[in-house]
Design an enzyme around this catalytic site. Structure first.
Site, mmCIF file in Angstrom:
data_model
loop_
_atom_site.group_PDB
_atom_site.id
_atom_site.type_symbol
_atom_site.label_atom_id
_atom_site.label_comp_id
_atom_site.label_asym_id
_atom_site.label_seq_id
_atom_site.Cartn_x
_atom_site.Cartn_y
_atom_site.Cartn_z
ATOM 1 C CG ASP A 12 -1.951 -1.045 1.261
ATOM 2 O OD1 ASP A 12 -1.730 -2.108 0.661
ATOM 3 O OD2 ASP A 12 -2.989 -0.821 1.894
ATOM 4 C CG HIS A 14 -3.311 3.986 1.595
ATOM 5 N ND1 HIS A 14 -4.604 4.012 1.110
ATOM 6 C CD2 HIS A 14 -3.184 2.803 2.253
ATOM 7 C CE1 HIS A 14 -5.231 2.899 1.454
ATOM 8 N NE2 HIS A 14 -4.388 2.140 2.150
ATOM 9 C CG ASP A 47 -5.448 -0.072 -0.825
ATOM 10 O OD1 ASP A 47 -6.304 -0.330 -1.686
ATOM 11 O OD2 ASP A 47 -5.611 -0.302 0.388
ATOM 12 C CG ASP A 50 -9.047 6.527 -1.260
ATOM 13 O OD1 ASP A 50 -9.244 7.584 -1.889
ATOM 14 O OD2 ASP A 50 -9.808 5.537 -1.335
ATOM 15 N NE ARG A 51 -7.447 4.866 5.502
ATOM 16 C CZ ARG A 51 -8.441 5.195 6.315
ATOM 17 N NH1 ARG A 51 -8.496 6.416 6.813
ATOM 18 N NH2 ARG A 51 -9.381 4.329 6.626
ATOM 19 C CG ASN A 79 -9.324 -2.160 -0.035
ATOM 20 O OD1 ASN A 79 -8.091 -2.200 -0.048
ATOM 21 N ND2 ASN A 79 -9.997 -1.569 0.940
ATOM 22 C CG HIS A 80 -8.673 2.388 -0.496
ATOM 23 N ND1 HIS A 80 -9.342 3.437 0.086
ATOM 24 C CD2 HIS A 80 -8.427 1.500 0.499
ATOM 25 C CE1 HIS A 80 -9.484 3.210 1.377
ATOM 26 N NE2 HIS A 80 -8.929 2.038 1.659
ATOM 27 C CG HIS A 131 -4.986 -4.933 -2.052
ATOM 28 N ND1 HIS A 131 -3.998 -4.003 -1.817
ATOM 29 C CD2 HIS A 131 -5.992 -4.640 -1.183
ATOM 30 C CE1 HIS A 131 -4.394 -3.176 -0.862
ATOM 31 N NE2 HIS A 131 -5.596 -3.541 -0.458
ATOM 32 N NE ARG A 190 -9.667 -5.789 6.156
ATOM 33 C CZ ARG A 190 -8.926 -4.688 6.146
ATOM 34 N NH1 ARG A 190 -9.505 -3.523 5.960
ATOM 35 N NH2 ARG A 190 -7.623 -4.746 6.328
ATOM 36 C CG HIS A 218 -6.231 -5.475 2.586
ATOM 37 N ND1 HIS A 218 -6.899 -4.320 2.273
ATOM 38 C CD2 HIS A 218 -7.167 -6.319 3.098
ATOM 39 C CE1 HIS A 218 -8.189 -4.474 2.570
ATOM 40 N NE2 HIS A 218 -8.357 -5.667 3.082
#
Length: 325
Positions: A12, A14, A47, A50-51, A79-80, A131, A190, A218
């Site tokens: 990730d 991010h 990923d 995001d964030r 997943n993002h 992922h 989750r 992840h």
């Protein structure tokens, strides 16, 4: 997608451009002038967005590298990389802030591209890169092959959900259990759309598919990488100081073939927490808090940036309703 050795595998990112550039500067750039792109494959395990505050910059850099070196750079979906997630966790805002009136259109087109990314990569026919994980319904490598594109992620599992939709969800969202003593398949914090899978499932999957290792992302881990299932699964996370809440290192894994034994070996290359000030690289406001850090014991050969020595470490939640990694 099939990938050749040698290979670098990133977890990730991010939107944390600062860490990504630090990795490139510390170890190697995927570039023909100052890097190793002609002798090395690069796999990024999703990923990308995001964030972090630089989601657009990260994904545009990765897309550019894929365009320049289509047979050497491989982008695996996380997943993002999904409208349902990145409309809330920062990517949509990043696009509209950076590109103003064109931001909405660019966000839509970026997500169109995400739907054509593979959900797994197979390195040297022996190492599966994915992922999330294998969940409770991914039994063979063929389950991950031939999924028609564009790949759309369903919002929830119900009575009409197909097996293929479950496979996609579990590839993007599932996690290993807490440790090697927790066997079988269990519900996930989750939410009901995914699960946790035990070391027995990993070992059985690898044996039946002729695999040496599963590398997945992840989950944030303290040292940037962490083994599971007696060394048959490896979690890698490449963003340091996750969301300014976890004081974690970031790692990338390099896969090479031992010239004496012919075996594929993996080595973690680590950016230590605090080696670069990344505090301003995280969004000040998060849609929901980041997932708790995964913790376990383990040790393997490591190349560390920022520590001065080579060292090894000591031995969402429901979609739209709770923290997402």
């Amino acid at each position: 997608v099939e990938v050749l050795l040698p290979c670098r595998v990133y977890g990730d990112i991010h939107g944390q451009l600062l860490d990504l550039l630090e990795f490139f500067n510390a170890f190697a750039w995927p570039d023909k002038r100052r890097g190793d792109i002609w002798s090395m494959s690069y796999v990024f395990l999703g990923d990308f967005v995001d964030r972090g505050a630089y989601s657009c910059d990260v994904v545009l850099l990765l897309f550019s590298l894929k365009f320049l070196y289509p047979r050497k750079v491989f982008l695996v979906r996380g997943n993002h990389e999904d409208r349902l997630m990145n409309i809330n966790y920062g990517f949509h805002e990043s696009c509209t802030r950076k590109f103003a009136a064109e931001g909405e259109f660019i966000w839509e087109r970026m997500n169109d591209v995400f739907e054509f990314l593979p959900i797994a990569a197979l390195v040297d026919s022996t190492i599966l890169c994915i992922h999330g994980g294998i969940g409770d319904c991914i039994d063979t490598l063929d389950d991950l092959r031939g999924i028609p594109k564009p790949i759309q992620v369903v919002g929830e599992i119900n009575s009409s959900t197909t097996r293929q939709d479950r496979i996609i969800l579990h590839a993007l969202w599932s996690d290993p259990t807490d440790n090697d003593q927790v066997l079988g398949v269990h519900s996930s914090p989750r939410g009901k759309n995914t699960c946790r899978f035990g070391p027995d499932r990993v070992q059985d999957f690898n044996r039946r598919n002729g695999l040496k290792l599963i590398i997945r992302a992840h989950e944030c881990v303290q040292h940037g990488y962490e083994y599971f299932a007696s060394g048959q699964l490896l979690t890698v996370f490449s963003a340091t100081n996750y969301c300014n809440e976890h004081n974690n290192d970031g790692a990338m894994v390099i896969l090479v073939r031992d010239e004496w034994t012919g075996e594929v070996k993996e080595h973690a290359q680590v950016i230590k927490s605090g080696a670069v000030d990344t505090s301003y690289g995280w969004n000040d406001q998060q849609f929901r808090a980041p997932s708790p850090m995964r913790r376990a014991d383990g040790s393997h050969e490591t190349v560390v940036r920022g520590a001065g020595v080579d060292a090894g470490p000591p031995g969402g939640w429901a979609f739209g309703s709770a923290p997402g990694s």
